[in-house]
Design an enzyme around this catalytic site. Structure first.
Site, PDB file in Angstrom:
ATOM      1  CD  GLU A 284      -2.478   1.254   2.710  1.00 37.98           C
ATOM      2  OE1 GLU A 284      -3.446   2.031   2.831  1.00 37.98           O
ATOM      3  OE2 GLU A 284      -2.059   0.544   3.653  1.00 37.98           O
ATOM      4  CG  HIS A 285       1.301   3.543   2.900  1.00 37.88           C
ATOM      5  ND1 HIS A 285       0.525   2.773   3.742  1.00 37.88           N
ATOM      6  CD2 HIS A 285       0.584   4.664   2.649  1.00 37.88           C
ATOM      7  CE1 HIS A 285      -0.613   3.402   3.989  1.00 37.88           C
ATOM      8  NE2 HIS A 285      -0.610   4.553   3.336  1.00 37.88           N
TER       9      HIS A 285
END
Length: 396
Positions: A284-285
């Site tokens: 996600e990040h």
């Protein structure tokens, strides 16, 4: 107040019908998950009476089927695909990457990255939906998808030659003759539990790596936090620093569980391996703490949001800097991006034919294409325009 002159026979019973379909589909998916190809073959025999040695067509089989298609039909398919391709190319050209300095020293931007691979299903059990091959395969190819696997059910006892021709001409990398519901595939977006991947080389420091990993791990006990690095020294130092910070972090009861159960540190041999691992994880990040962080902007393909250099971090993106923080998790970044203005816009098409001559010309192509799908009502729509605006009968 609206008045129904005719009411749908199933009005008020759609949920019941949906439940029956859902139950059937779930049973099929569970069977395939348990028994694999054996179940797929049995289901194909049951629903389509179709059990060839291989469901995937070979290059020779594709060529033989395409050879059965009339030259005029091939030309008609090519014409249709050229129109769809052209419009898709114009649509794609309208989607531009950008980068902007929103505040002094703050650079934001976005990029449009093609999905690595897709499966395109072309319906065809009752009607051979040749046009669905154009709409899905051609559009995916224009988008820049790396690999396209296409699937269509048998029609009247075997592969439908015109459908296979359209799939092949559209650019499918592999073609399977198989129908039904046979597995789970990626959907638009999974959001949560949150994840962080830190990519770091020997220029990074353990304090920053540990702080940023724990900063996301505190979201919940199932939040993955992963460090990729080419520095063995940094790897060990980060583990030690995390242990130290967990003795003082107010949310250590949560972050500590997440780090224990889902935390990883992966040592890579070089930058190429870090890129490959990062794209495999599709976090996600993704935070890049390296000597030249911007190199990863061009190299990475699978991420929800990218944070380049030590001056930025995930918390900025979560809270204040301007990019959206609703992002794909559970490896969904392999096929989708995060929430952005485009997800709130419908891309709707419209058409207007300006002259009778154009209507008649398109009508002739449409008439023949409808005929190979056996959509006689569709064909009559085209034939009517050919008769009215072309002053002649549609070509048979």
């Amino acid at each position: 107040m609206a008045q129904h002159i005719k009411t749908a026979a199933l009005a008020g019973r759609q949920e019941e019908a949906d439940a029956k379909v859902r139950s059937t589909v779930e049973t099929i998916i569970a069977d395939v998950a348990k028994r694999g190809d054996e179940a797929v073959r049995e289901l194909s025999e049951r629903f389509d009476k179709w059990s060839p040695p291989s469901f995937q067509l070979s290059a020779d089989e594709i060529a033989a089927l395409v050879a059965k298609v009339a030259p005029q039909t091939i030309d008609d398919i090519k014409f249709a695909q050229a129109q769809i391709r052209h419009f898709a190319e114009i649509q794609r050209a309208s989607m531009r990457d950008f980068e902007v300095e929103t505040l002094p020293g703050v650079v934001l931007g976005h990029r449009h990255i093609p999905v690595g691979s897709v499966g395109c299903y072309v319906p065809g059990g009752r009607y051979p939906m040749v046009a669905s091959a154009h709409m899905s395969i051609v559009t995916a190819r224009v988008a820049g998808v790396g690999h396209i696997a296409a699937c269509t059910p048998p029609n009247q006892g075997g592969p439908h030659p015109e459908t296979i021709a359209a799939m092949h001409l559209g650019g499918a990398d592999e073609i399977h003759v198989l129908g039904g519901v046979h597995g789970r595939v990626g959907i638009d977006l999974f959001a949560g539990p949150t994840e962080i991947l830190v990519i770091a080389d020997e220029t990074a420091d353990a304090e920053m790596c540990a702080t940023d990993l724990l900063g996301q791990a505190e979201h919940g006990p199932t939040s993955p936090a992963v460090l990729l690095t080419t520095s063995e020294k940094l790897a060990h130092a980060t583990v030690a620093e995390i242990d130290r910070q967990l003795t003082v972090l107010p949310t250590a009861d949560v972050a500590g569980v997440a780090w224990c159960d889902y935390g990883e540190v992966i040592l890579c041999t070089d930058e190429d391996e870090m890129v490959a691992e990062a794209d495999r994880i599709a976090a996600e990040h993704v935070e890049v703490l390296t000597r030249e962080p911007r190199r990863y902007l061009d190299r990475l393909k699978n991420y929800g949001a990218l944070f380049l250099g030590p001056e930025t971090n995930v918390a900025y993106g979560d809270k204040v800097i301007g990019t959206n923080h609703t992002l794909p998790t559970k490896s969904a970044a392999r096929y989708t991006g995060g929430l952005w203005v485009g997800k709130f816009l419908k891309t709707c098409t419209y058409q207007e034919v300006k002259t009778p001559e154009a209507s008649a010309m398109v009508g002739e192509y449409c008439s023949r294409l409808c005929a190979i799908e056996r959509f006689w009502g569709h064909k009559e729509q085209a034939d009517l325009r050919v008769r009215r605006y072309g002053r002649r009968n549609a070509a048979e």
